[in-house]
Structure formats: C-alpha cells, structure tokens
Design an enzyme around this catalytic site. Structure first.
Site, mmCIF file in Angstrom:
data_model
loop_
_atom_site.group_PDB
_atom_site.id
_atom_site.type_symbol
_atom_site.label_atom_id
_atom_site.label_comp_id
_atom_site.label_asym_id
_atom_site.label_seq_id
_atom_site.Cartn_x
_atom_site.Cartn_y
_atom_site.Cartn_z
ATOM 1 N N LYS A 221 44.773 22.456 23.594
ATOM 2 C CA LYS A 221 46.134 21.912 23.694
ATOM 3 C C LYS A 221 46.393 20.863 22.624
ATOM 4 O O LYS A 221 47.478 20.799 22.041
ATOM 5 C CB LYS A 221 46.330 21.317 25.093
ATOM 6 C CG LYS A 221 47.724 20.754 25.333
ATOM 7 C CD LYS A 221 47.841 20.213 26.740
ATOM 8 C CE LYS A 221 49.226 19.624 26.995
ATOM 9 N NZ LYS A 221 49.342 19.083 28.375
ATOM 10 N N ARG A 276 39.240 19.094 36.120
ATOM 11 C CA ARG A 276 39.161 18.247 34.925
ATOM 12 C C ARG A 276 39.181 16.769 35.330
ATOM 13 O O ARG A 276 38.393 15.970 34.809
ATOM 14 C CB ARG A 276 40.330 18.586 33.995
ATOM 15 C CG ARG A 276 40.391 17.795 32.684
ATOM 16 C CD ARG A 276 41.452 18.441 31.799
ATOM 17 N NE ARG A 276 41.900 17.625 30.683
ATOM 18 C CZ ARG A 276 41.332 17.607 29.481
ATOM 19 N NH1 ARG A 276 40.241 18.336 29.260
ATOM 20 N NH2 ARG A 276 41.823 16.873 28.511
#
Length: 333
Positions: A221, A276
């Site tokens: 990302k 995460r």
C-alpha cells in the site's frame, strides 16, 4: 518589433501593451497579425484586466479525465481513484470547472455525511479532488486557483485499535483448524500474525518472496518493499503447503466464517486487519522498538506507528514518577 515573420511563412505577434501583460499568437497573414496587435493594444487601454484568452468552459468531468490521462494513470490506485472522481463529478452536477466552488462541494459533503458516508471516506475524496486541480495547475493546464484549497478536512474521532489477546489468538486458530473449508486460511493468518502484514499482502505472497526465513512484501500500500524474518518452522510449513496445494488463493471469506464461530467481537471493518494490529500491539507490549515496528509495518510516517506506543511497558511512566501525586502516601491517605 511586435510582429515578425517566421521561417514557416507565418507571422508572430509578440506584444506587451501593459508592462507584465504579454500576448503572443501566430497568424497566416501579416494583415491578421496587425489587426490582432491593434485590438490587443486598444482592449488593454480600455480595460487593463482584459485577456485575449477565451474563457475556460471545460467541465469537471473533462478535467478529471485530463488528470487521469496526464498523471493518474501512473498511480498504483489510479483506476480506482479515477472511478471515484468520475462519480463525484456526476454527484456535483458536472459543473463548469471555473465556476466550481467550495460552497457547493461543502453542501454535497454534508448530505453524504448525513447519509452515512464515513468521515474518512469524505476526507479521502476531498484529497482526490484537490489533487486534480493541483496537478493540472502544475502542468499548466489550468491557470486559476484550486477552488477547494480552503476546505478543511473533517475532524475524525480516533478509532480504537482492536487486537487479540493470547487466548483469543488460540481460540481463532482452533476455529480455523477444526472447521476450516479452505486449506490456505491458517497459514495466511499465521503470516499476518507473525509479520504484521495486511491480509492481501500475505494472501498474494509468491514463492520467490520467501527466501530462507525472510518474507519479502512488495507492491504494498505504501509502495515500500519490506523484509520480515519468520520462524524456521513457519517457513518450512509454508513451503510444504505450497508444494501440496499450490500458491495461496483468496481465503478471506473462510477467515471471516472462522472468526464468526468464536466469541471474539471486533468493530465492523476490522476483521482481518485486527491481525496486523495484534502483531503491532504484542510487539510493543513485549518491549519492541517503535522505530523497528515502523519499518516492519511499512508506515511512511512515525505518526501512524505511534498509535501503538501506549502499549509499551514503560510508555508515559513519567506521568507517575514526576506528577504531583508521586508521593504514594497521599494516595493511601
């Protein structure tokens, strides 16, 4: 000389009737050039703000397409952003861009906010539209100020980061192992918990990016390449799994079903991303360094990583040591 003949036979008018206001234009005949020069001089005498340039009548959709053709196509999320910009232009009524103003945008934003669109989404959209005008201005495609330059981002309520306890991690893995309908789900989950990867990063991991005991995440990302070591046992399991089942395929639905079978409650939209958060939270609670965590997670700024700093064992302990209530006898009474 304000009129000169060019090598191709045409005539160039280069006239500055008012200091700082210069006009240049090519014509096929000298007569046309002379008439243009005379018109420009007279117009500037009558009205110093006059311009020979025709008004820009392009609409917002046309500028969005121009932005995509000149710049947006090269962005990693260019197509997705282009689609969102087109939708926004339609919602705004596709106005002539020079008449587009902050008020009309703010009115639309209010309606969308009241309609349930999240503030984060609206802030992202504002950034996208601003970028269109900024980029076209930098490229010389428009010569007017960004109409949304003064529009402020919405102030967002900071979201609590949800992460799993050690017991919840065990419950989730048991649910995956006992009733899972996809062979890839467990290992993708373990990679996320072990490396702090986003689900899509772990799910799309190709075999060549597991070298020894180090996983390499590319096309991320943030655009940064990350190298994260993993335990030997997990690396061996992944290689054996790939030989038996082939590369990972989409298994997010299987993960969500496994999560639903547990007692774990997570905020909407934080299902796989909680893995995460779990890695980062446990990393800090176990004494990890915040700068190291930033590199592992691939955050472009430390500000993003600082969300986990409060979990460090010694975080803000100075509030106890040096505050006015440091004298414990006062607390005990």
């Amino acid at each position: 000389m304000s009129i000169t003949k060019l090598e191709d036979g045409r005539w160039l008018v280069d006239v500055e009737p008012i200091k700082g206001k210069r006009f240049r234009k090519r014509f096929n005949t000298k007569g046309e050039a002379q008439r243009f020069e005379a018109t420009v001089r007279q117009k500037c005498i009558d009205n110093p703000t006059w311009s020979a340039k025709p008004k820009d009548r392009r609409r917002l959709l046309e500028l969005v397409t121009l932005w995509y053709d000149l710049h947006g196509h090269a962005l990693r999320d260019g197509e997705r952003r282009y689609s969102k910009l087109q939708q926004m232009a339609v919602r705004l009524g596709d106005p002539i861009a020079t008449t587009f103003d902050a008020t009309s945008y703010a009115q639309l934003r209010r309606k969308r906010l009241e309609g349930g669109i999240s503030g984060k989404t609206l802030n992202n959209e504002l950034g996208y539209v601003r970028a269109v005008f900024n980029e076209l201005k930098a490229l010389g495609e428009i010569d007017y100020a960004n109409p949304l330059a003064g529009v402020k981002l919405l102030r967002l309520q900071e979201r609590e980061l949800s992460w799993l306890t050690t017991e919840q991690i065990g419950e989730l893995l048991d649910s995956i192992r006992n009733r899972c309908d996809n062979p890839h789900t467990e290992l993708v989950t373990l990679l996320c918990l072990t490396t702090g990867a986003r689900w899509s990063e772990a799910e799309k991991l190709p075999a060549q990016r597991l070298q020894g005991n180090v996983v390499t995440y590319a096309e991320t990302k943030s655009g940064r390449v990350r190298h994260v070591p993993i335990p030997t046992a997990l690396a061996d399991r992944v290689r054996v799994h790939w030989r038996m089942h082939g590369p990972f395929t989409s298994c997010i639905t299987s993960f969500r079903r496994a999560l639903e079978r547990t007692t774990i409650q997570l905020p909407q939209g934080q299902a796989s991303h909680a893995l995460r958060h779990t890695f980062a939270s446990h990393f800090m609670m176990n004494g990890g360094n915040i700068l190291t965590l930033q590199k592992i997670l691939g955050h472009s700024t430390l500000t993003m990583t600082m969300r986990y700093a409060h979990l460090s064992p010694d975080h803000l302990q100075d509030a106890i040591r040096f505050g006015p209530m440091a004298n414990s006898s006062w607390v005990l009474g």
